[in-house]
Each structure stands twice: as C-alpha cells, then as structure tokens.
Design a protein around this motif. Structure first.
Motif, PDB file in Angstrom:
ATOM      1  N   THR A  20     -13.400 -12.563 -27.235  1.00 14.22           N
ATOM      2  CA  THR A  20     -13.615 -13.553 -26.182  1.00 14.22           C
ATOM      3  C   THR A  20     -15.082 -13.783 -25.879  1.00 14.22           C
ATOM      4  O   THR A  20     -15.417 -14.563 -25.000  1.00 14.22           O
ATOM      5  CB  THR A  20     -12.913 -13.094 -24.890  1.00 14.22           C
ATOM      6  OG1 THR A  20     -13.470 -11.833 -24.467  1.00 14.22           O
ATOM      7  CG2 THR A  20     -11.429 -12.928 -25.119  1.00 14.22           C
ATOM      8  N   THR A  76      -3.548  -2.268 -28.105  1.00 20.01           N
ATOM      9  CA  THR A  76      -4.142  -1.264 -27.223  1.00 20.01           C
ATOM     10  C   THR A  76      -3.186  -0.100 -27.000  1.00 20.01           C
ATOM     11  O   THR A  76      -3.577   1.069 -27.081  1.00 20.01           O
ATOM     12  CB  THR A  76      -4.507  -1.894 -25.871  1.00 20.01           C
ATOM     13  OG1 THR A  76      -5.326  -3.043 -26.082  1.00 20.01           O
ATOM     14  CG2 THR A  76      -5.253  -0.909 -24.999  1.00 20.01           C
ATOM     15  N   THR A 105     -14.662  -3.459 -23.369  1.00 15.12           N
ATOM     16  CA  THR A 105     -13.223  -3.696 -23.289  1.00 15.12           C
ATOM     17  C   THR A 105     -12.902  -4.426 -21.994  1.00 15.12           C
ATOM     18  O   THR A 105     -13.623  -4.344 -21.010  1.00 15.12           O
ATOM     19  CB  THR A 105     -12.462  -2.369 -23.334  1.00 15.12           C
ATOM     20  OG1 THR A 105     -12.886  -1.558 -22.239  1.00 15.12           O
ATOM     21  CG2 THR A 105     -12.745  -1.629 -24.626  1.00 15.12           C
ATOM     22  N   THR A 106     -11.811  -5.153 -21.995  1.00 15.39           N
ATOM     23  CA  THR A 106     -11.406  -5.931 -20.824  1.00 15.39           C
ATOM     24  C   THR A 106     -10.591  -5.119 -19.834  1.00 15.39           C
ATOM     25  O   THR A 106     -10.420  -5.523 -18.698  1.00 15.39           O
ATOM     26  CB  THR A 106     -10.569  -7.143 -21.272  1.00 15.39           C
ATOM     27  OG1 THR A 106      -9.391  -6.668 -21.916  1.00 15.39           O
ATOM     28  CG2 THR A 106     -11.358  -8.010 -22.239  1.00 15.39           C
ATOM     29  N   THR A 154     -10.515  -6.079 -32.416  1.00 13.85           N
ATOM     30  CA  THR A 154     -11.582  -6.487 -31.509  1.00 13.85           C
ATOM     31  C   THR A 154     -11.733  -5.461 -30.400  1.00 13.85           C
ATOM     32  O   THR A 154     -10.890  -4.575 -30.223  1.00 13.85           O
ATOM     33  CB  THR A 154     -11.284  -7.876 -30.895  1.00 13.85           C
ATOM     34  OG1 THR A 154     -10.121  -7.767 -30.060  1.00 13.85           O
ATOM     35  CG2 THR A 154     -11.017  -8.899 -31.996  1.00 13.85           C
ATOM     36  N   THR A 155     -12.817  -5.602 -29.638  1.00 11.10           N
ATOM     37  CA  THR A 155     -13.035  -4.654 -28.537  1.00 11.10           C
ATOM     38  C   THR A 155     -11.952  -4.767 -27.478  1.00 11.10           C
ATOM     39  O   THR A 155     -11.677  -3.803 -26.753  1.00 11.10           O
ATOM     40  CB  THR A 155     -14.403  -4.918 -27.892  1.00 11.10           C
ATOM     41  OG1 THR A 155     -14.483  -6.297 -27.493  1.00 11.10           O
ATOM     42  CG2 THR A 155     -15.524  -4.630 -28.877  1.00 11.10           C
ATOM     43  N   GLU A 156     -11.321  -5.949 -27.372  1.00 12.48           N
ATOM     44  CA  GLU A 156     -10.239  -6.110 -26.397  1.00 12.48           C
ATOM     45  C   GLU A 156      -9.010  -5.291 -26.756  1.00 12.48           C
ATOM     46  O   GLU A 156      -8.165  -5.045 -25.900  1.00 12.48           O
ATOM     47  CB  GLU A 156      -9.835  -7.588 -26.284  1.00 12.48           C
ATOM     48  CG  GLU A 156     -10.829  -8.455 -25.532  1.00 12.48           C
ATOM     49  CD  GLU A 156     -12.054  -8.810 -26.367  1.00 12.48           C
ATOM     50  OE1 GLU A 156     -13.072  -9.187 -25.776  1.00 12.48           O
ATOM     51  OE2 GLU A 156     -11.984  -8.707 -27.613  1.00 12.48           O
ATOM     52  N   ASP A 157      -8.908  -4.885 -28.040  1.00 11.82           N
ATOM     53  CA  ASP A 157      -7.764  -4.081 -28.475  1.00 11.82           C
ATOM     54  C   ASP A 157      -7.938  -2.605 -28.152  1.00 11.82           C
ATOM     55  O   ASP A 157      -6.990  -1.831 -28.275  1.00 11.82           O
ATOM     56  CB  ASP A 157      -7.543  -4.231 -29.984  1.00 11.82           C
ATOM     57  CG  ASP A 157      -7.176  -5.652 -30.365  1.00 11.82           C
ATOM     58  OD1 ASP A 157      -6.391  -6.265 -29.628  1.00 11.82           O
ATOM     59  OD2 ASP A 157      -7.676  -6.146 -31.388  1.00 11.82           O
ATOM     60  N   SER A 208     -16.205  -8.640 -29.902  1.00 13.20           N
ATOM     61  CA  SER A 208     -15.291  -9.164 -28.893  1.00 13.20           C
ATOM     62  C   SER A 208     -14.624 -10.431 -29.390  1.00 13.20           C
ATOM     63  O   SER A 208     -15.251 -11.269 -30.039  1.00 13.20           O
ATOM     64  CB  SER A 208     -16.050  -9.434 -27.591  1.00 13.20           C
ATOM     65  OG  SER A 208     -15.218 -10.108 -26.667  1.00 13.20           O
ATOM     66  N   THR A 261      -2.942  -4.659 -24.416  1.00 16.14           N
ATOM     67  CA  THR A 261      -2.258  -5.470 -25.414  1.00 16.14           C
ATOM     68  C   THR A 261      -1.371  -4.553 -26.240  1.00 16.14           C
ATOM     69  O   THR A 261      -1.505  -3.325 -26.170  1.00 16.14           O
ATOM     70  CB  THR A 261      -3.283  -6.166 -26.324  1.00 16.14           C
ATOM     71  OG1 THR A 261      -3.946  -5.164 -27.118  1.00 16.14           O
ATOM     72  CG2 THR A 261      -4.311  -6.930 -25.508  1.00 16.14           C
TER      73      THR A 261
END
Length: 379
Positions: free
Chosen positions: A322, A335, A327-328, A303-306, A320, A332
């Motif tokens: 979430t 990441t 990205t947040t 996901t984009t959060e990664d 995403s 992680t």
C-alpha cells in the motif's frame, strides 16, 4: 475423468444425476434416430406405409427412455446419499448411517464414506477432549499461582514498606541500629521472594521441557510431507494449482510428528493461497545439513502487510503493498498463517526469518534443534 470434467466445466446439467440421465436419454434415442434416418433415406418403401412402424418405435423408445431414466435415477441413490452424508457432516457434524454391507462400487463408496466420517468424528472427539483437558490443566496452574499470591505479596509488602521508611528517614538518619535491622528484614524478604519465584520458574521449565521431549521422536519426513500435500490437495485443485514434490528416499529427523506435519501443511496453504490460479508450488525435502523442508511458490509476493507485528524485526527486503512503512496491524489470511508457522517454530525450537526479492518466494524450515530453524525467503 475427461468426460466428467467436460460436462462439469459447462455446468449443465447442474447435478450429477442430471448428467447421467442426459447421457441415458441420448443413448436410448440413438437407435430410433438411426431407424428414422434409414426409413427416410435408404428404404424405398413409401413413408406413409412405414408410419405405423415408426410410431410404434417412437412409443417403445419413449417407454424405454422413461423406464431407463427411472432405474438410472434409482441406481444413483447411493451416490446421492454418500454426497449428502458428507455435506451434512460438514454443515452440522451429524454422523450418518449409510449401509455398508454391499460390495459393488456404489456400496464400497457408501461404506468408505461412512468409515471415513466415523474415524474423523472420533479423531475430532479425541482432539476436543485433549483440548479440554489441556484447558483444565492450565486453569489449575493459574489457580495454583493465584493461591500463591500471599507468598508473593507479603515479602513484597515488607520490602516496599521498609524501603519507603529508609528513603524518607522516618525513624532517623541512616546508620542507626533500626536501619540495620530493617535492611536485614528487606534482605530476608527479598530472598524469600526470590526462592518462591525460582521454584515456580523451575517447575514451569521442567514441565515444558518434559512435554516437549516426550513428543519428540525419530521421524521420516518423506511420508509426512506427502501426507501434508495430500491434505492440501483439495485447496490446490480448486484453484488449479499444481503441487510438485521433490524428495530423497528418506529424511529422518528427531522432531514432533504432529507439529511437523501441521507446519508443512500450513506452509503449503500459504504458498497455494498466494500463487495465481493455475500456478505452481514445489515442496522439496533436503536430507543433508539441517534437514530442511522448502516450499517454493512461483509468481507470488509477500508484503509487509502480510507480516504479524511480532515478526517485523526479523523481516528484510519486503515491500509494502500500500506504500506505507511497516506492518498495518491488520490480520490477513497470510498473516494468520505466518503467525501459526511462528508458533510451530517456537514449539520445535525454531527461528523465523523473512526475506523477499522478485516474484518468487520460498518457505524453508530447518527442523534440527540448534540449526538455523526457519527461513522464509522469496527470490
């Protein structure tokens, strides 16, 4: 392994010594159970007349059981010491002193653990020494640059001061002889500064290129990939993830061995961590074209959060987890692993691209310089 896995899955007895003693207890008591069953069912002699014999057998069995379990516990001491030595080293990095002169299975186990820990500790010490030397080298370079601040500051001060004078026309209108002299001084100071900067840049580029070229060598990726897979076996086995390796006989490429091995290991770590328990990861080497290393993970999604923020511009197709865009900024485990892969790519003149679709992702690295270097895709 099947008997051990059967008992280990039930987690009783909890310790390995307990499992051995349980098997010994059952094994020693089987003859007594058989004798009692024969006396009760097959022998016509009255039970009371056999009672003294049965009591004698029971006492002998109990004594034999106690002696057997005592000796078995003593014989398991080498296994316990080897296990405790490995755990102690992991916890405190204390090198053990296990006996290495025995040649049976338990002796070989202790000798192997002792040698493995000794080699590992030596390798870690060498790596730490190299790290400290690298840090000192970098500190020396920073001190050198700090010592050059006068060489930078003086020409810049002249340039800025004369530029302010000319801008405010403090010494007269443009076109006078003084302005021409100041303009000449600005030109000379700028030229001095440019030469100094260029010398620093040339020195830095030359050293970086020399270090990189010194480490590059022709390398067969097949044993390197198998070594990386063996290195990650512990993490895969704990999660029940199967790792398949599909390679030709040989894939020779000119690259940096340590960086290539570590990058393949991190690629496997990323895939193993993202697939569900009992999932499958596939490592494929392609000897044609760009000499690619591919790691495929089934039933797994990025996901984009990664993504690290620095890689957001090279990503396409990721969604995403979430519902947010972009990205947040949070780190992680995935990441950090992708950042590490990106670092290896820069070290080996590689490029990183991220693409995602469906429930399967693929990490692909082309190790040849000038080829499309690194590609992470999900299909």
């Amino acid at each position: 392994m099947r008997v051990y896995e059967f008992l280990a899955r039930r987690n009783w007895p909890r310790t390995y010594t307990g499992k051995i003693l349980l098997v010994s207890f059952v094994g020693v008591h089987v003859p007594m159970f058989g004798a009692v069953a024969y006396a009760l069912l097959a022998d016509s002699t009255p039970f009371m007349e056999q009672l003294d014999v049965l009591i004698a057998m029971l006492l002998a069995t109990l004594v034999g059981t106690a002696a057997t379990m005592f000796v078995m516990a003593a014989l398991l001491a080498p296994v316990r010491r080897a296990s405790e030595a490995a755990q102690t080293y992991l916890d405190t990095r204390e090198t053990p002193r296990l006996p290495t002169r025995y040649t049976d299975g338990a002796g070989v186990l202790m000798a192997s653990v002792q040698e493995a820990i000794t080699r590992l500790d030596a390798a870690i010490s060498v790596a730490e020494a190299e790290r400290d030397a690298t840090a000192r080298n970098h500190n020396q370079k920073f001190r050198m640059l700090a010592g050059m601040k006068h060489d930078f500051r003086t020409p810049l001060t002249v340039i800025l001061g004369f530029a302010d004078l000319m801008k405010t026309q403090a010494i007269g209108e443009y076109g006078g002889a003084a302005y021409r002299d100041y303009a000449a001084s600005i030109g000379r100071s700028g030229q001095d500064l440019m030469q100094t900067l260029q010398s620093v840049l040339d020195l830095s580029d030359a050293e970086a290129q020399r270090e990189f070229e010194a480490e590059r060598q022709p390398l067969d990726l097949v044993p390197l990939a198998r070594q990386a897979a063996a290195q990650e076996h512990f993490h895969a086995d704990r999660r029940g993830v199967s790792v398949e390796i599909d390679t030709p006989k040989g894939v020779v490429v000119d690259t940096v061995p340590a960086a290539a091995r570590d990058m393949i290991a991190v690629m496997l770590q990323t895939a193993i961590a993202r697939v569900p328990e009992g999932g499958r990861v596939r490592l494929v080497l392609d000897g044609s074209g760009a000499h690619a290393v591919t790691v495929e993970a089934t039933d797994a999604v990025l996901t984009t959060e990664d993504l690290p923020a620095s890689l957001s511009t090279v990503a396409s197709g990721l969604e995403s987890g979430t519902g947010e865009d972009g990205t947040t900024g949070a780190a992680t485990p995935t990441t950090l692993r992708l950042s590490l892969i990106d670092t290896f790519c820069h070290a080996m003149n590689a490029k990183l691209e991220v693409d995602q679709s469906g429930e399967r992702f693929r990490l692909r690295v082309a190790l040849d310089a000038g080829a499309p270097a690194l590609k992470i895709a999900a299909e």
